[in-house]
Design an enzyme around this catalytic site. Sequence first.
Site, mmCIF file in Angstrom:
data_model
loop_
_atom_site.group_PDB
_atom_site.id
_atom_site.type_symbol
_atom_site.label_atom_id
_atom_site.label_comp_id
_atom_site.label_asym_id
_atom_site.label_seq_id
_atom_site.Cartn_x
_atom_site.Cartn_y
_atom_site.Cartn_z
ATOM 1 C CE LYS A 18 -3.175 10.854 3.109
ATOM 2 N NZ LYS A 18 -3.962 10.270 1.999
ATOM 3 C CB THR B 75 -10.123 5.451 -2.420
ATOM 4 O OG1 THR B 75 -9.901 5.669 -1.025
ATOM 5 C CG2 THR B 75 -9.429 4.189 -2.880
ATOM 6 C CG HIS C 109 -2.167 -0.795 1.024
ATOM 7 N ND1 HIS C 109 -3.313 -0.307 0.461
ATOM 8 C CD2 HIS C 109 -2.416 -2.099 1.296
ATOM 9 C CE1 HIS C 109 -4.231 -1.255 0.414
ATOM 10 N NE2 HIS C 109 -3.705 -2.366 0.924
ATOM 11 C CE LYS D 250 -13.878 7.103 -0.428
ATOM 12 N NZ LYS D 250 -13.283 7.367 0.902
HETATM 13 C C1 LIG Z 1 -12.012 7.423 1.266
HETATM 14 C C2 LIG Z 1 -11.626 7.703 2.652
HETATM 15 C C3 LIG Z 1 -10.277 7.868 2.977
HETATM 16 C C4 LIG Z 1 -9.171 7.823 1.947
HETATM 17 O O1 LIG Z 1 -9.005 9.141 1.441
HETATM 18 P P1 LIG Z 1 -7.716 9.540 0.588
HETATM 19 O O2 LIG Z 1 -8.060 10.906 0.095
HETATM 20 O O3 LIG Z 1 -7.610 8.547 -0.527
HETATM 21 O O4 LIG Z 1 -6.562 9.529 1.499
HETATM 22 C C5 LIG Z 1 -9.942 8.136 4.287
HETATM 23 N N1 LIG Z 1 -10.882 8.235 5.242
HETATM 24 C C6 LIG Z 1 -12.194 8.113 4.964
HETATM 25 C C7 LIG Z 1 -13.190 8.264 6.057
HETATM 26 C C8 LIG Z 1 -12.613 7.836 3.664
HETATM 27 O O5 LIG Z 1 -13.910 7.698 3.402
#
Ligand SMILES: *Cc1c(COP(=O)(O)O)cnc(C)c1O
Length: 819
Positions: A561, A663, A365, A667
């Site tokens: 980030k 991810t 990962h 979304k």
């Molecule tokens: C999708 C999700 C993440 C991952 O977010 P990234 O922007 O890919 O780091 C982390 N926490 C929650 C609650 C999520 O729904």
Amino acid sequence: MSVDSTINPRTGMDVDSFREDIKQHLHYTLAKDKFSSTDWDQYRSVVLAVMDRLHDRWINTQQSYYQNESKRVYYLSMEYLIGRLMDNMLINLGMQDVAAEAIEEIGFDYDKVREAEVDAGLGNGGLGRLAACFLDSMATLGVPALGYGIRYDYGIFDQDIEDGWQVEKPDMWLQYGYPWSVVRPKKKYTVQFYGDTTASEDGNGRLHYDWVNTHNVTALAYDTPIPGFQNDVVNNLRLWKATSDEGFDLKSFNQGDYIEAVRSNLLEENISRVLYPNDKVFKGQELRLKQEYFLVSASLQDAMNRFKKQFDDLRKIPDQMAIQCNDTHPNLAVPELMRMLMDLEGLEWEPAWDIVSQTINYTNHTLMPEALEKWPLSLMSNLLPRHVQIIREIDRRFLNSIDISGDDRNKKNRMRVISNEMDARVRMGNLGIIGAKRVNGVSELHSDLMKKTIFKDFADHYPEKFTNVTNGITPRRWLRQCNRELADLISDRIGDDWVTHLDQLQEVEHFAEDEKFQSEFKVIKLRNKQKLADYIKDTMGVTVDAESIFDIQIKRIHEYKRQLMALMHAITLYNRIKNDPNADIEPRTLLFAGKAAPGYTMAKLHIKLINSVAEVINNDPEVAPKLKVLFLPDYSVTLAEKMIPAANLSEQISTAGMEASGTGNMKFALNGALTIGTLDGANIEIREQVGKDNIFIFGHTVDEIEDVRAQGYNPQKIYESDEELKQVIDQIHDGYFSPDNPNLFHPITNALLNQGDYFMVLADYRKYVEKQEEVEANYRDEFDWNRKAIINVANMGHFSSDRSIKDYCERIWDVEVSQ
Ligand SMILES: *Cc1c(COP(=O)(O)O)cnc(C)c1O
């Protein structure tokens, strides 16, 4: 209570049956009526009625897997970031509207019932949420899968913000019980720790090893049903709780130390007490290793039990099970399965190894070295002495196997499982690769870099083992559930097959320039923004303008980030407005949310800085109408579901090469936000899918970053030559945002100016600010902005976790997908 004979309260899928079932549960299970019931009672009675409808399907699904002798997929993960389940369960059962009607008929409020549910936060971030999305997709595709994990008493901490600082509070998610799980009091396994190994010769002159004098803990199963989307499949998520079922330690009891005997039971239960709150950092704590082995041992015993019920020939294991390790955390599965096959089943090393290395797979990962687990050999030898013997033998045989080809000692030392340093360590990544059938990264870029950097030696040695499976998200939760209005708009135009065939969203692209579609799309986005604005008003007392650009960065707080860069852009806008109150700046609301690991001092200081900057900006009457900055506390799946549908702009601005996939990026785009991002992780694939004109890409690429580093990166020089940047950094440094404590943020400015700015914030700052200007100009062209947003939605098919799971089935598990 009289019941109409035409309805079937336990299993009927109609409003009347469901309503009666809720009422019966309220009365007979909970001993309440509609007058005395609390929100929690109401919620629980609804869950009980939903569970009634899951149980037939759950039993039938498991029976059919048994009868068909289906190959099982065992997904091993230390984390499942599940969130709430009520909507998800109802949607997948195809009865959300039925339930809403039934609930209203009783006189309950659907939204109140929904809000009574706890958010199951058994994970830190992306890795745990991925596991939860995969459960949904495996059930939806009818994959005979079982998720294994740990039932932590405390999930990820609740985050309060006090005086701008993160304060951690225990997450008491189980305090009123968890009605989605069923305990299996007889489904127990003994997990051993410590002790010694003994060798004795068996009748055939072979050495047989035993692991004796161990300290035993019991793993108790709690099962949660995982329904597929409207397909009558219900898979299982089995979470293990540690108990001390052996009763009291009789010896100390007999010696009269009753209290001591009970107390030591509590120590055993500590194993499943709490989720470690670190995202992507390895801390070599013994309790964590205990947790990892506890998961692996209980799960493999359970899997082996199931296998042995139906088969005698152990060589069939690779045809009957695929084990997927979510990161290095469950990679003790390699030595544990070897131990079970040799010590408990009597196999020799070679046949045991053939089985293990055709059954276990490992997902990597991250490339960041601080995340790769390296357990001190001494610690592991004490806790798991037999496993260390096996790991030593794996290491020895591996070194022999590469002997022929290599005399490069460094290379051998890099590839060994046990590092030959003074303080020897067990490298869980290397162990996973050597023991696995397949190793995958989680985006094309990440899989590629994995083979070129951290695992280059292995990729050269075993090219066939390495593959990619780009991450995905479940469209059920991340569109149909969290953005019902957009889902309905899409279904109105193209039908609703997209829910399980996300590629069909492609058809939406035809409506990108359709005036009517655009205007409905726009209204939905505005309503989602207004809902979030109302939530912010209710919870934080701050007014934000729903017409402004909703610019959102929500994810764990990590230097890589670069939340800091988004914040520095906000300070830049602030300065521009202060310089010229009439500056032509499009109103913007910059929203952050995310948790920092409790021990990550710098990340916690970033949260404090965000809140300090927000304080200044939001309270400046000259600026506030054009710019607001807010940090929403307690980021969770539930909060993500409120924020993502309201976003115009999705911040995906990690230093190139550092975000394995992401991810969150998927979304947002699925919900009609445009992305501003670097060429990192799955952003690259998002760009390929939506087209380069429909995404705002900026900043150094992986190769450029490497070049800059090679030539000697000098952040000071950038600081000196960019006036706006200099002003921003000086303000942070000089206490402009912390007048009571002017030195407070020095660690941040020092990291940027004096410690080499490892995450290259300064190197990308100017390009980022320029790209934001482009964003602003484009947002003003409403038609073009919405056109691009619709094109984004239309091209998200690739990022369904259904696609990811099909890839796993094909490339890794060798399982046919029927649905
Ligand atoms: C999708 C999700 C993440 C991952 O977010 P990234 O922007 O890919 O780091 C982390 N926490 C929650 C609650 C999520 O729904």
